[in-house]
Design a protein around this motif. Sequence first.
Motif, PDB file in Angstrom:
ATOM      1  N   UNK A   1      -3.115 -11.774  -0.838  1.00 19.51           N
ATOM      2  CA  UNK A   1      -1.990 -10.741  -1.405  1.00 19.51           C
ATOM      3  C   UNK A   1      -2.301 -10.452  -3.078  1.00 19.51           C
ATOM      4  N   UNK A   2      -2.442 -11.666  -3.526  1.00 19.13           N
ATOM      5  CA  UNK A   2      -2.661 -11.709  -4.846  1.00 19.13           C
ATOM      6  C   UNK A   2      -3.642 -10.508  -5.432  1.00 19.13           C
ATOM      7  N   UNK A   3      -4.555 -10.601  -4.722  1.00 17.07           N
ATOM      8  CA  UNK A   3      -5.665  -9.429  -5.025  1.00 17.07           C
ATOM      9  C   UNK A   3      -5.254  -8.148  -4.775  1.00 17.07           C
ATOM     10  N   UNK A   4      -4.495  -7.776  -3.749  1.00 17.14           N
ATOM     11  CA  UNK A   4      -3.789  -6.528  -3.489  1.00 17.14           C
ATOM     12  C   UNK A   4      -2.609  -6.117  -4.811  1.00 17.14           C
ATOM     13  N   UNK A   5      -1.902  -7.409  -5.184  1.00  9.61           N
ATOM     14  CA  UNK A   5      -1.054  -7.246  -6.426  1.00  9.61           C
ATOM     15  C   UNK A   5      -1.793  -6.819  -7.456  1.00  9.61           C
ATOM     16  N   UNK A   6      -2.925  -7.360  -7.830  1.00  6.51           N
ATOM     17  CA  UNK A   6      -3.656  -7.040  -9.071  1.00  6.51           C
ATOM     18  C   UNK A   6      -4.130  -5.640  -9.196  1.00  6.51           C
ATOM     19  N   UNK A   7      -4.744  -5.178  -8.029  1.00  9.14           N
ATOM     20  CA  UNK A   7      -5.096  -3.743  -7.785  1.00  9.14           C
ATOM     21  C   UNK A   7      -3.993  -2.746  -8.057  1.00  9.14           C
ATOM     22  N   UNK A   8      -2.978  -3.036  -7.547  1.00 10.08           N
ATOM     23  CA  UNK A   8      -1.843  -2.123  -7.740  1.00 10.08           C
ATOM     24  C   UNK A   8      -1.278  -1.964  -9.009  1.00 10.08           C
ATOM     25  N   UNK A   9      -1.152  -3.302  -9.684  1.00  6.56           N
ATOM     26  CA  UNK A   9      -0.683  -3.576 -10.895  1.00  6.56           C
ATOM     27  C   UNK A   9      -1.432  -2.662 -11.924  1.00  6.56           C
ATOM     28  N   UNK A  10      -2.863  -2.804 -11.866  1.00  2.76           N
ATOM     29  CA  UNK A  10      -3.737  -2.123 -12.872  1.00  2.76           C
ATOM     30  C   UNK A  10      -3.696  -0.563 -12.664  1.00  2.76           C
ATOM     31  N   UNK A  11      -3.521  -0.157 -11.485  1.00  2.00           N
ATOM     32  CA  UNK A  11      -3.343   1.264 -11.059  1.00  2.00           C
ATOM     33  C   UNK A  11      -2.166   1.868 -11.637  1.00  2.00           C
ATOM     34  N   UNK A  12      -1.081   1.078 -11.791  1.00  4.10           N
ATOM     35  CA  UNK A  12       0.487   1.726 -12.008  1.00  4.10           C
ATOM     36  C   UNK A  12       0.949   1.201 -13.366  1.00  4.10           C
ATOM     37  N   UNK A  13       0.041   0.503 -14.279  1.00  7.50           N
ATOM     38  CA  UNK A  13       0.453  -0.165 -15.588  1.00  7.50           C
ATOM     39  C   UNK A  13       0.481   1.045 -16.806  1.00  7.50           C
ATOM     40  N   UNK A  14       1.664   1.049 -17.488  1.00  4.83           N
ATOM     41  CA  UNK A  14       1.648   2.058 -18.528  1.00  4.83           C
ATOM     42  C   UNK A  14       0.744   1.581 -19.487  1.00  4.83           C
TER      43      UNK A  14
ATOM     44  N   UNK B   1       0.933  -1.255   0.136  1.00  7.61           N
ATOM     45  CA  UNK B   1       0.220   0.038   0.055  1.00  7.61           C
ATOM     46  C   UNK B   1       0.698   1.285  -0.059  1.00  7.61           C
ATOM     47  N   UNK B   2       2.247   1.184   0.420  1.00  9.37           N
ATOM     48  CA  UNK B   2       2.929   2.430   0.555  1.00  9.37           C
ATOM     49  C   UNK B   2       4.009   2.311  -0.473  1.00  9.37           C
ATOM     50  N   UNK B   3       4.007   1.519  -1.460  1.00 10.21           N
ATOM     51  CA  UNK B   3       5.153   0.990  -2.104  1.00 10.21           C
ATOM     52  C   UNK B   3       5.576   2.115  -3.454  1.00 10.21           C
ATOM     53  N   UNK B   4       4.501   2.649  -3.854  1.00  5.59           N
ATOM     54  CA  UNK B   4       4.544   3.357  -5.044  1.00  5.59           C
ATOM     55  C   UNK B   4       3.916   4.609  -4.862  1.00  5.59           C
ATOM     56  N   UNK B   5       4.700   5.736  -5.501  1.00  5.76           N
ATOM     57  CA  UNK B   5       3.889   7.226  -5.848  1.00  5.76           C
ATOM     58  C   UNK B   5       2.735   6.946  -6.882  1.00  5.76           C
ATOM     59  N   UNK B   6       1.666   7.998  -6.429  1.00  8.16           N
ATOM     60  CA  UNK B   6       0.697   7.872  -7.471  1.00  8.16           C
ATOM     61  C   UNK B   6       0.968   8.079  -8.954  1.00  8.16           C
TER      62      UNK B   6
END
Length: 205
Positions: free
Chosen positions: A142-155, A98-103
């Motif tokens: 954790x996989x669900x969290x990864x999917x959400x984060x990946x989708x939010x930060x995918x170029x 949850x804290x790994x990436x900047x918006x």
Amino acid sequence: MSRIMAFGPLAIEYDETVLRPRRWTVAQGRWAATLLPALPPGPVLELCAGAGQIGLLAVHGTRRTLVAVDASPTACAWARHNAASNGLRADVRETSLSDALQPDESFPLVIADPPWVPHDDIGRHPDDPVTAIDGGPDGLDVARQCVDLAAAHLAPGGSVLLQLGTNEQADRLGQAWGRVGLTEHSRYVVPGRGVVVHLRAARPA
């Protein structure tokens, strides 16, 4: 006591505090590497990176940097060590997802290696650190969290390679990635070992 293993062309060092690199996941790193030439520029993101071997193999032979995220201090220490010892560039972040990436951060390729063992089954793996394998009741927390984060930060035009335990888990998680605008492109299955799912942004209707 630390150990060193060959992971493709890399020499990966680790100890009992991190998940032992699985040899079958060399295929995940190589698959990632084959995707990169056709993807937009930018660093590669690896979530739940452990000792960093899969992401490091993906960027090996390229000029790309790996951004490796893991909550374990010892995993991050090994990931930094393995990047340096193999002459690769890595920005290793010891933090929660949850804290790994900047918006405003985006990545052409996201590799996710979450813990996927259902909680009631972790006793079958006594040699593995619990936090590295415990995926919650169905193995997918954790996989669900990864999917959400990946989708939010995918170029735009980017890809996701998500590791899971079984085809059944991938089928169950399909609703999660569909909800955030990702669609399955293909799978790589090693029976009795695991599954890697290739996801892309869904095309507009």
